[in-house]
Design an enzyme around this catalytic site. Sequence first.
Site, mmCIF file in Angstrom:
data_model
loop_
_atom_site.group_PDB
_atom_site.id
_atom_site.type_symbol
_atom_site.label_atom_id
_atom_site.label_comp_id
_atom_site.label_asym_id
_atom_site.label_seq_id
_atom_site.Cartn_x
_atom_site.Cartn_y
_atom_site.Cartn_z
ATOM 1 N N HIS A 168 -26.724 -24.294 -3.227
ATOM 2 C CA HIS A 168 -27.296 -23.953 -2.010
ATOM 3 C C HIS A 168 -28.982 -22.732 -2.946
ATOM 4 O O HIS A 168 -28.759 -21.806 -2.858
ATOM 5 C CB HIS A 168 -27.014 -23.555 -0.631
ATOM 6 C CG HIS A 168 -28.311 -23.838 0.090
ATOM 7 N ND1 HIS A 168 -28.158 -24.676 1.228
ATOM 8 C CD2 HIS A 168 -29.563 -22.926 0.149
ATOM 9 C CE1 HIS A 168 -29.738 -24.353 1.750
ATOM 10 N NE2 HIS A 168 -30.469 -24.110 1.223
ATOM 11 N N ASN A 219 -27.791 -28.554 -2.021
ATOM 12 C CA ASN A 219 -29.057 -29.013 -1.163
ATOM 13 C C ASN A 219 -30.057 -29.225 -1.764
ATOM 14 O O ASN A 219 -30.563 -28.494 -3.035
ATOM 15 C CB ASN A 219 -29.543 -27.685 -0.149
ATOM 16 C CG ASN A 219 -30.113 -26.807 0.478
ATOM 17 O OD1 ASN A 219 -29.526 -27.702 1.341
ATOM 18 N ND2 ASN A 219 -31.180 -26.468 0.301
ATOM 19 N N GLU A 220 -31.128 -29.579 -0.995
ATOM 20 C CA GLU A 220 -32.731 -30.788 -1.430
ATOM 21 C C GLU A 220 -32.920 -30.119 -2.931
ATOM 22 O O GLU A 220 -33.441 -29.422 -3.554
ATOM 23 C CB GLU A 220 -33.652 -29.145 -0.879
ATOM 24 C CG GLU A 220 -33.256 -29.476 0.428
ATOM 25 C CD GLU A 220 -34.416 -28.794 1.456
ATOM 26 O OE1 GLU A 220 -35.132 -27.267 0.080
ATOM 27 O OE2 GLU A 220 -34.580 -28.746 2.823
ATOM 28 N N GLU A 234 -30.774 -30.511 8.229
ATOM 29 C CA GLU A 234 -31.911 -28.908 8.152
ATOM 30 C C GLU A 234 -32.799 -29.492 9.443
ATOM 31 O O GLU A 234 -33.105 -31.043 8.994
ATOM 32 C CB GLU A 234 -31.849 -28.477 7.402
ATOM 33 C CG GLU A 234 -31.353 -27.709 6.684
ATOM 34 C CD GLU A 234 -31.465 -27.205 5.362
ATOM 35 O OE1 GLU A 234 -33.025 -26.237 5.163
ATOM 36 O OE2 GLU A 234 -30.745 -26.825 4.106
ATOM 37 N N GLU A 293 -35.051 -16.009 3.729
ATOM 38 C CA GLU A 293 -36.207 -17.004 2.944
ATOM 39 C C GLU A 293 -37.130 -17.028 2.680
ATOM 40 O O GLU A 293 -37.714 -17.174 2.092
ATOM 41 C CB GLU A 293 -36.812 -17.374 5.139
ATOM 42 C CG GLU A 293 -37.698 -18.636 4.691
ATOM 43 C CD GLU A 293 -36.818 -19.732 4.190
ATOM 44 O OE1 GLU A 293 -36.559 -19.620 4.776
ATOM 45 O OE2 GLU A 293 -37.411 -20.644 2.694
HETATM 46 C C1 FCB Z 1 -35.093 -25.884 3.140
HETATM 47 C C2 FCB Z 1 -34.143 -24.612 2.430
HETATM 48 C C3 FCB Z 1 -33.699 -23.941 3.250
HETATM 49 C C4 FCB Z 1 -34.701 -23.177 3.789
HETATM 50 C C5 FCB Z 1 -35.447 -23.965 4.896
HETATM 51 C C6 FCB Z 1 -36.563 -23.113 5.907
HETATM 52 O O1 FCB Z 1 -35.865 -26.030 2.198
HETATM 53 O O2 FCB Z 1 -32.690 -25.847 1.899
HETATM 54 O O3 FCB Z 1 -32.419 -22.920 2.481
HETATM 55 O O4 FCB Z 1 -34.753 -22.290 3.123
HETATM 56 O O5 FCB Z 1 -35.795 -24.983 4.050
#
Ligand code: FCB
Length: 410
Positions: free
Chosen positions: A114, A158-159, A321, A366
């Site tokens: 992540h 993650n992403e 999320e 964040e």
């Molecule tokens: C996503 C991320 C998470 C957080 C949210 C607001 O892109 O996976 O860690 O930063 O946004």
Amino acid sequence: MVERRFPDGFLWGCATAAHQVEGNNHNCDWWEFEQRGGILTGDSADPACDHYRRFREDFALLRQLHNNAHRFSVEWSRIEPEEGRFDAAQIAHYREVLAELRAQGMAPMVTLHHFTSPLWFARRGGWAAAGAPQAFLRFVRRVAAELGDLVAFWCTINEPNIYAYQGWMGGEFPPGRRGDLLGMVRVLANLSRAHEQAVAELHRLTPGVPVGLAHHEWLMMPADPRRRRDRLAARVAQGLMDGWPVRGRLRPVVEAPSDYIGLNHYSGSLVTPTRPWSGFVRRFNPPGLPTSDFGWPLQPQWLRVCLDRLRAANRPIYVTENGVATVDDRVRVRFLRGALEALWKSIADGVPVRGYFHWTSHDNFEWAHGYSMRFGLIAVDLATQRRTIKPSGRLYARVAERNALPALAA
Ligand code: FCB
């Protein structure tokens, strides 16, 4: 009165990431980025929510929210502080974390990457370097062997799209590169290979534990749906947002091998074509919609659009999320109510959604925006580390407890 129930066994949880909540994470690229002044607000990820030490108390709060699942990430730089050397004490820590979640009745979804990478890995080129997938795979194997018996779901990465873009094009994530298109493509190709290999290994080492990844779906919508060129621009923008190279061809991330689809969704943009020298497409906020503290348009119903598009993938879906950055919790309450209704409607339409993880439980670090963006259902006083459940947290608790939305008049 009609109660709008969710399917039995539906998972209600929150999502977090190690670096955003743990504190004292000094061996990863984000810490170095912070030392180099990469955090726009000047905030520090240490101690964040001090969750590394307070996880038991934090999980008790999630139980108060009636969560029956929790998504979190294990920190690679703790577990493998030097290449090939694994830290038994850190592995033991994550075993305790998993055991505590189990004991408190929450199914653990474990994210393996992540956004943070160990310094040793970052220093030799990170995800852009040849050999990155192999290095990640060695870590994955060790984690599966040591923790696998306690894990309910694996989330490999993650992403990938946001990670590669922000690190190599936008400069907001380490290594802080800007405009390095080739670097971004290399990173995406490595992430896609790493994911494929991790899925195969996890299937072999922990048979029966579902494996997926968390894909960030930012909706791209035609500025004027009646105009063909706007529809085309939206399709191209969405395709670029959602794809990664697989053996030299751009493929949708959601077509990668996986047992479930993990959807991270927050917002979207309107899209129209523009001159090539200004990037071919122009994105902008739909007029009239409220925005979050990040400036992202707030339209919780878009969650339904995303879920509907994923129906074709024919696999169980977890919203991994979804949430909103706001200091005004009334905005979060409104958004959450809308998002949960969208979720319920999608399921009523037959989309196979099996769980929802809100981003996030605690106001946390964040990334480059430090503590300025508050996504939590639980407020954290940074001076005292005191936690307070917000009204949005109480709303989420009521829905999770009854596994249903508040009744509507029939
Ligand atoms: C996503 C991320 C998470 C957080 C949210 C607001 O892109 O996976 O860690 O930063 O946004």
